[in-house]
Structures are given as C-alpha cells and as structure tokens.
Design an enzyme around this catalytic site. Structure first.
Site, PDB file in Angstrom:
ATOM      1  CG  ASP A 145     -43.957  -7.526  17.133  1.00 37.16           C
ATOM      2  OD1 ASP A 145     -42.948  -8.915  16.850  1.00 37.16           O
ATOM      3  OD2 ASP A 145     -43.125  -6.254  16.934  1.00 37.16           O
ATOM      4  CB  SER A 146     -49.127  -6.450  21.062  1.00 38.32           C
ATOM      5  OG  SER A 146     -49.522  -6.448  22.348  1.00 38.32           O
TER       6      SER A 146
END
Length: 295
Positions: free
Chosen positions: A241-242
C-alpha cells in the site's frame, strides 16, 4: 495546490500479533507482542498519501462500534478526509488479525465485518469527478466498476490494486478501466493466465512488486526495474500500500516512471522496516532516506 486522490475500498481495524513463527497445520506458535491500529488497503493508501503531502479522500464503510470509531479517528489524525465514510448502525467493523514472524512474513485472518457496505447506488459521482486520481482496492466488484466508470467518463485516471483475494471475484470491468495496475508477482502471473494482464501492456502501466527484491514497471514504451533497498524487514504488512501511494504521489507531481519507481520502493522499504500496516513514512523521511542512499 496538492493533487487530490480518492481511494475506495476496505477500512479495517488491525490486530497485529508478532509470533516466533507462522504455525503450520496442527502446529503452535508463541506470541511475542500485540498491537492494534487502523488497516484496510484503501485506508492504508489514503493515510500514506496524506503523509506524502497529497490531499487524500476515502470511500469506505465501518460499523458504529468502538473499532470503527478508532479507525475513523486514526484516519482523521493523518489528515484523510472522512466525508466519504459510511458508518453503519448496529454493525461491526471488519477486524483483521495479522500474524507476523521474525522475518517479517505475514499471514492474515479476518472477519468481513461491514467493510463492503458501500454499493454502486451510494457513490457520489461529483466526489469521484472532483478527484485528480482515483485508486481502487478490494471491495464489491460492482461498486469498484461503478467508480471506475464515473472516473473514466470524467477523464480522471484510475489505478487498481485487486489484493490477495482477487481470484475469488469478478473484477474484469475494473481491470479493463484501470490506467495503472498494482499487483504482486503471484497476482501478475494469475492475471496473465486469465488474459487480464499482458506482459507487455499496450494501454496501461502495470506495477509488479516483488517484496524485498524491488519492483518492475511495465509500460507501453518498455519496462523499468528497480532492485529495491536493503533494509531489515520487520513487518511487510502495508508495504504494498505504501509502494502504491509513493508511486502515485510521485507521478502526480510529474516524476518520470524511473524516479517514481525508486520513490515507491523507498516508501515500501521504510514501511517494511517498521511494525504495523499503518506505518508509511512522511515525505521528509522518504527524501532523507533517498538522499542518504545517494551519498
């Protein structure tokens, strides 16, 4: 003005259990520590984008229980707009239990809760059209398709991360509408087998992540690879996600594919070196990390 990214999908409450090993069938593991925080891919990307100085909005749903309150409060503290969050009365917020071993590998258990209460009819078209970019994650396929359709009709670019359970759901419409796809190597192989993703895409960008081995970006003009960064992996939950947030933030600021790939890998590496899925770095931390690697 900062670009606005609208994310849509799951908003969860995470319980992370650090264990000495991931137990096999009929096995047992020792819990070393326990922590709780907000989670859910859409929520994680929104929070990471906010930390990278991007205006982030979120479409999702939680229950009116304590976990839902904590999840919303945590997002609000990061600066994410919660005006698109649906609070369902008398319902339980989805809880995910993340088992993390000493190498940072993750296994996940969860109850679905009410993180997919948002239906196509609930989507505010004006909210979608007002965004500079829309990022979709696992959710009801028909809801994702509706958001993607509205965005496409307004010339708003769309990215999609189908997540671990993509093989169980019919996301064909959303995949077809996506300008950018974020997948792991395993997911890319499965999508290729289903003829949903070409190894040499002609009309989109495909980002294929490989954990500690970095990532590859496939574009109509060619492929770009980055080996990633050598960090001590503590917890890989949320690293993907990062990575997605870093890539989107960098590209929206006009960075080249290669620079955006390096920036995204830095975001993923920093997250993997910390505990918890909601541990994405701030923009200043990423810049310091990259500056230090350049010295």
């Amino acid at each position: 003005m900062s670009p606005t990214v609208l994310t849509a999908g799951h908003v969860n409450w995470d319980v992370t259990l650090r264990v000495d090993r991931l137990p096999a069938a009929d096995g047992e593991a020792t819990i070393r520590s326990q922590r709780q925080s907000g989670g859910g891919s859409a929520a994680n990307v929104a929070a990471a984008l906010a930390g990278l100085e991007v205006d982030a909005e979120l479409i999702g749903s939680v229950g009116d229980d304590d976990n839902g309150l904590l999840a919303r409060r945590g997002l609000e503290e990061t600066g994410v707009s919660l005006s698109g969050i649906q609070v369902v009365e008398g319902a339980e917020t989805a809880v995910k239990y993340l088992l993390v071993d000493d190498e940072g590998a993750v296994s996940i258990l969860g109850n679905d809760g009410v993180n997919e209460a948002v239906r196509p009819a609930d989507i505010d078209g004006d909210r979608v059209r007002a965004a500079d970019h829309v990022h979709l994650t696992s959710q009801r396929p028909e809801t994702a398709a509706r958001i993607a359709s509205i965005a496409a009709s307004a010339d708003v670019t769309v990215s999609f991360d189908p997540g671990r359970r993509f093989g169980d759901r019919a996301y064909d419409e959303t995949v077809a509408a996506a300008d950018v796809l974020f997948v792991t190597k395993r997911e890319a192989a499965a999508l290729a087998d289903a003829a949903a993703v070409d190894s040499e895409p002609t009309d989109r960008i495909v980002a294929v992540t490989s954990g500690g081995d970095g990532a590859e970006i496939r574009t109509p003009d060619g492929s770009y690879a980055h080996p990633g960064f050598d960090v001590d992996s503590v917890d890989t939950a949320g690293a993907g996600d990062s990575f997605a947030a870093g890539f989107l933030a960098s590209r929206l600021e006009g960075a080249s594919i290669e620079d955006a790939l390096e920036y995204a890998n830095a975001c993923g590496a920093l997250t993997a070196s910390r505990e918890g899925a909601r541990s994405a770095p701030m923009a200043t931390e990423v810049e310091q990390f990259l500056d230090g690697r350049a010295d």
